[in-house]
Design a protein around this motif. Structure first.
Motif, PDB file in Angstrom:
ATOM      1  N   SER A   1       0.823  -1.200   0.000  1.00 16.95           N
ATOM      2  CA  SER A   1       0.000   0.000   0.000  1.00 16.95           C
ATOM      3  C   SER A   1       0.862   1.257   0.000  1.00 16.95           C
ATOM      4  O   SER A   1       0.604   2.212  -0.748  1.00 16.95           O
ATOM      5  CB  SER A   1      -0.927  -0.008   1.219  1.00 16.95           C
ATOM      6  OG  SER A   1      -1.695   1.165   1.257  1.00 16.95           O
TER       7      SER A   1
ATOM      8  N   CYS B   1       2.427   1.682  -3.390  1.00 21.18           N
ATOM      9  CA  CYS B   1       1.455   2.187  -4.361  1.00 21.18           C
ATOM     10  C   CYS B   1       1.160   3.672  -4.147  1.00 21.18           C
ATOM     11  O   CYS B   1       1.006   4.417  -5.108  1.00 21.18           O
ATOM     12  CB  CYS B   1       0.159   1.394  -4.284  1.00 21.18           C
ATOM     13  SG  CYS B   1       0.186  -0.070  -5.298  1.00 21.18           S
ATOM     14  N   THR B   2       1.083   4.087  -2.887  1.00 21.49           N
ATOM     15  CA  THR B   2       0.816   5.497  -2.595  1.00 21.49           C
ATOM     16  C   THR B   2       1.938   6.373  -3.136  1.00 21.49           C
ATOM     17  O   THR B   2       1.687   7.384  -3.801  1.00 21.49           O
ATOM     18  CB  THR B   2       0.656   5.709  -1.076  1.00 21.49           C
ATOM     19  OG1 THR B   2      -0.428   4.895  -0.618  1.00 21.49           O
ATOM     20  CG2 THR B   2       0.368   7.157  -0.747  1.00 21.49           C
TER      21      THR B   2
ATOM     22  N   SER C   1      -3.613   0.580  -7.155  1.00 21.04           N
ATOM     23  CA  SER C   1      -3.673   1.083  -5.774  1.00 21.04           C
ATOM     24  C   SER C   1      -5.003   0.731  -5.123  1.00 21.04           C
ATOM     25  O   SER C   1      -5.034   0.331  -3.956  1.00 21.04           O
ATOM     26  CB  SER C   1      -3.466   2.595  -5.743  1.00 21.04           C
ATOM     27  OG  SER C   1      -2.192   2.936  -6.189  1.00 21.04           O
TER      28      SER C   1
END
Length: 168
Positions: free
Chosen positions: A95, A98-99, A120
């Motif tokens: 996560s 992806c951010t 995401s």
């Protein structure tokens, strides 16, 4: 076959270490990443990617360290890194990856922004609040908002399609 691919990846990692050691060989980092992609392609499947975590992380770090100008290539490899982390039961790390990748893709105006945006949402599917936040923050155009809503449904975040209709 997995053992053979792993051995080939080890050779590529050795070459990558040599390429990173001297700035005059920085161009070889890109070449090594391309070879890595082709060798590891057989393992780009869900479930098999978990064995790529260390190697793909090393490749993406090397590309970043040398300042590789091909943004889309760096994004594609970092997407593989996020998927590998997720397959390796490291959802939080995936996560975060992806951010950061979503921000990087947005700042660089990458053609892969849509793919990163949908990935995401998919990787945050277990965290409803995070997936919804990604959808709201990343959906900069009507087409992206629709794609984000569809990805929320596909990922199982939203089971009631009426909830999608209520969104602005």
């Amino acid at each position: 076959k997995v053992a053979q691919v792993s051995k080939a990846i080890q050779f590529i990692m050795s070459g990558l270490d040599i390429a990173k050691s001297d700035p005059k060989y920085n161009f070889l980092v890109y070449n090594a990443s391309v070879h890595y992609w082709h060798v590891a392609k057989q393992m780009h499947r869900s479930g098999a990617r978990k064995s790529l975590v260390a190697s793909v992380s090393a490749v993406t770090a090397a590309l970043e360290a040398v300042g590789e100008p091909d943004v889309d290539w760096r994004i594609r490899l970092t997407m593989l890194q996020a998927q590998s982390l997720y397959d390796n039961s490291e959802a939080d790390a995936a996560s975060k990856c992806c951010t950061a990748l979503l921000d990087f893709a947005k700042k660089s105006s990458s053609s892969l922004y849509r793919d990163v945006y949908l990935l995401s949402i998919a990787l945050n599917a277990k965290n409803v609040a995070a997936a919804t936040k990604v959808k709201q923050d990343g959906g900069t155009t009507p087409a992206l908002k629709v794609a984000g809503s569809l990805q929320l449904i596909r990922s199982g975040v939203i089971s009631d399609t009426a909830a999608v209709r209520k969104e602005p």
